[in-house]
Design an enzyme around this catalytic site. Structure first.
Site, PDB file in Angstrom:
ATOM      1  N   PRO A   1       0.824  -1.209   0.000  1.00  0.00           N
ATOM      2  CA  PRO A   1       0.000   0.000   0.000  1.00  0.00           C
ATOM      3  C   PRO A   1       0.863   1.266   0.000  1.00  0.00           C
ATOM      4  CG  PRO A   1      -0.341  -1.294   2.027  1.00  0.00           C
ATOM      5  CD  PRO A   1       0.598  -2.073   1.165  1.00  0.00           C
TER       6      PRO A   1
ATOM      7  N   GLY B   1       1.967   5.110   0.864  1.00  0.00           N
ATOM      8  CA  GLY B   1       1.807   6.043   1.976  1.00  0.00           C
ATOM      9  C   GLY B   1       1.594   5.353   3.305  1.00  0.00           C
ATOM     10  N   ALA B   2       1.927   4.059   3.381  1.00  0.00           N
ATOM     11  CA  ALA B   2       1.674   3.285   4.603  1.00  0.00           C
ATOM     12  C   ALA B   2       2.936   3.118   5.442  1.00  0.00           C
ATOM     13  CB  ALA B   2       1.115   1.913   4.239  1.00  0.00           C
ATOM     14  N   GLY B   3       4.067   3.665   4.968  1.00  0.00           N
ATOM     15  CA  GLY B   3       5.325   3.512   5.707  1.00  0.00           C
ATOM     16  C   GLY B   3       5.930   2.137   5.488  1.00  0.00           C
TER      17      GLY B   3
ATOM     18  N   GLY C   1       7.527   1.156   2.642  1.00  0.00           N
ATOM     19  CA  GLY C   1       8.633   1.158   1.676  1.00  0.00           C
ATOM     20  C   GLY C   1       8.218   0.925   0.234  1.00  0.00           C
ATOM     21  N   SER C   2       6.974   1.329  -0.130  1.00  0.00           N
ATOM     22  CA  SER C   2       6.552   1.068  -1.513  1.00  0.00           C
ATOM     23  C   SER C   2       7.396   1.858  -2.509  1.00  0.00           C
ATOM     24  CB  SER C   2       5.063   1.349  -1.709  1.00  0.00           C
ATOM     25  OG  SER C   2       4.814   2.715  -1.745  1.00  0.00           O
ATOM     26  N   SER C   3       7.766   3.087  -2.183  1.00  0.00           N
ATOM     27  CA  SER C   3       8.543   3.871  -3.163  1.00  0.00           C
ATOM     28  C   SER C   3       9.943   3.281  -3.316  1.00  0.00           C
ATOM     29  CB  SER C   3       8.579   5.355  -2.794  1.00  0.00           C
ATOM     30  OG  SER C   3       9.146   5.555  -1.534  1.00  0.00           O
ATOM     31  N   ALA C   4      10.622   2.979  -2.218  1.00  0.00           N
ATOM     32  CA  ALA C   4      11.994   2.446  -2.339  1.00  0.00           C
ATOM     33  C   ALA C   4      12.002   1.125  -3.096  1.00  0.00           C
ATOM     34  CB  ALA C   4      12.613   2.259  -0.952  1.00  0.00           C
TER      35      ALA C   4
ATOM     36  N   ASP D   1      15.281   2.195   3.608  1.00  0.00           N
ATOM     37  CA  ASP D   1      14.278   1.484   2.792  1.00  0.00           C
ATOM     38  C   ASP D   1      14.932   0.862   1.559  1.00  0.00           C
ATOM     39  OD1 ASP D   1      12.727   2.792   4.641  1.00  0.00           O
ATOM     40  OD2 ASP D   1      11.295   3.603   3.213  1.00  0.00           O
TER      41      ASP D   1
HETATM   42  C1  MEV Z   1      11.087   5.671   6.557  1.00  0.00           C
HETATM   43  O1  MEV Z   1      10.814   4.333   6.205  1.00  0.00           O
HETATM   44  C2  MEV Z   1      11.843   5.757   7.812  1.00  0.00           C
HETATM   45  C3  MEV Z   1      12.232   7.145   8.292  1.00  0.00           C
HETATM   46  O2  MEV Z   1      13.195   6.924   9.314  1.00  0.00           O
HETATM   47  C4  MEV Z   1      12.804   8.011   7.197  1.00  0.00           C
HETATM   48  C5  MEV Z   1      14.151   7.526   6.672  1.00  0.00           C
HETATM   49  O3  MEV Z   1      14.817   6.744   7.316  1.00  0.00           O
HETATM   50  O4  MEV Z   1      14.538   8.013   5.594  1.00  0.00           O
HETATM   51  C6  MEV Z   1      11.045   7.863   8.909  1.00  0.00           C
END
Ligand code: MEV
Length: 319
Positions: free
Chosen positions: A98, A100-102, A104-107, A149
């Site tokens: 998903p 914007g869910a944190g 790592g979809s973009s990376a 990520d």
């Molecule tokens: C993002 O997955 C994690 C953060 O620590 C940002 C980053 O490490 O670039 C919030």
């Protein structure tokens, strides 16, 4: 010929945000992946077709910077200029992660794209070159990305990552399933990284106590998880969540989901990734994932049971 690559999404088990400031984070690759398929074409343009963001055409230089898919074109431009090939590209993207869910979809998309492009353009697909190209995209999407990520999308598994250093692999003694709870509120990581930067200016002493404590938690978790000590691991995740809350990264809904998971018998739960929305990650005893998922649903979240995956980026070709 079509060149494919896929790369995993991730969940941060401890240390998000602190990792931006050079402290360690413990991150795990998930069995949810993004896939890129690349074809070379005659027209000197970059066409990107995504299951999520539609279709866009980008010239080889300049313009269309505001488009969601522009960071993908940046990755492609970097590798095209390295290859010096007088070609255009068609890049087709899909993802199970998903947005914007944190998670790592973009990376994972940038790593898969860079890897498929290296193969299509006849560049030696070495991890360093893929990392650099993927970071072009990450820098565009996030503000000051730590690189965590991208690193886990490249390598898979569980990594103790410190900015600018080779990651240390943590070897789990048995497969690990995690329950994720998506708040349904997508959030830009870069905006949340700015929230923490502001906190560090307003309250530098508390900021540094939080950073040191989070670093201790990530380092300790990198030992307790491989040992199979789920009780201690859960406890560490709970403390990490409180510290992230102090930094202003949680929301009433994330706190509600965390509390509900713990009441349902989970051993640990915390927000994961940027915060401000996005997801929580929850550690439970094996077999209790359904009960925890129900608790997440009860708080209006979307549960997802995912497994830690050892598989990093992989490339193949067809046709
Ligand atoms: C993002 O997955 C994690 C953060 O620590 C940002 C980053 O490490 O670039 C919030």
């Amino acid at each position: 010929m079509r060149y494919y690559a896929s790369a995993p999404g991730k969940v941060i088990l401890a240390g998000e945000h602190a990792v931006v400031y050079g402290y360690p984070a413990l991150v795990a690759a998930l069995n949810l992946r993004s896939t890129a398929c690349v074809e070379t074409v005659e027209s000197r343009e970059i066409e990107v077709i995504s299951d999520r963001w539609g279709r866009a055409l980008f010239p080889l230089e300049g313009s269309r910077e505001e488009h969601e898919l522009f960071p993908v074109a940046l990755v492609a431009r970097k590798l095209l200029s390295e290859s010096r090939a007088a070609l255009g590209l068609r890049i087709m993207l899909s993802s199970e992660i998903p947005a914007g869910a944190g998670l790592g979809s973009s990376a994972s998309t940038f790593v898969a794209t860079a890897s498929a492009l290296c193969a299509a353009l006849g560049l030696e697909p070495d991890l360093g070159g893929i990392r650099e190209a993927a970071m072009e995209g990450e820098r565009r999407v996030h503000w000051n990305p730590s690189g965590v990520d991208v690193e886990v999308a490249l390598n898979g598994g569980v990594l103790l990552y410190r900015r600018g250093q080779a990651p240390e692999r943590a070897l789990l003694s048995s497969p690990l399933r995690l329950v994720l709870g998506f708040s349904g509120v997508p959030k830009r990581t870069g905006d949340m990284v700015k929230v923490v930067a502001e906190f560090s200016k307003q309250s530098p002493e508390i900021f540094s106590v939080c950073m040191e404590s989070i670093a201790g938690i990530a380092t300790r978790l990198a030992h307790s998880l491989p040992r199979g000590d789920l009780e201690e691991s859960g406890w560490l995740m709970n403390v990490n969540h409180l510290l992230l809350t102090i930094l202003g990264l949680s929301t009433a809904q994330l706190d509600g989901m965390v509390a509900a998971c713990l009441s349902s018998g989970a051993l640990g739960a915390k927000l994961t990734g940027g915060g401000g929305g996005g997801c929580i990650v929850c550690l439970s005893r094996p077999g209790e994932e359904e009960r925890v998922s129900e608790a997440i649903r009860g708080r209006g979240g979307e549960p997802l049971v995912a497994e830690v995956s050892l598989e990093g980026v992989k490339t193949w070709r067809e046709g």
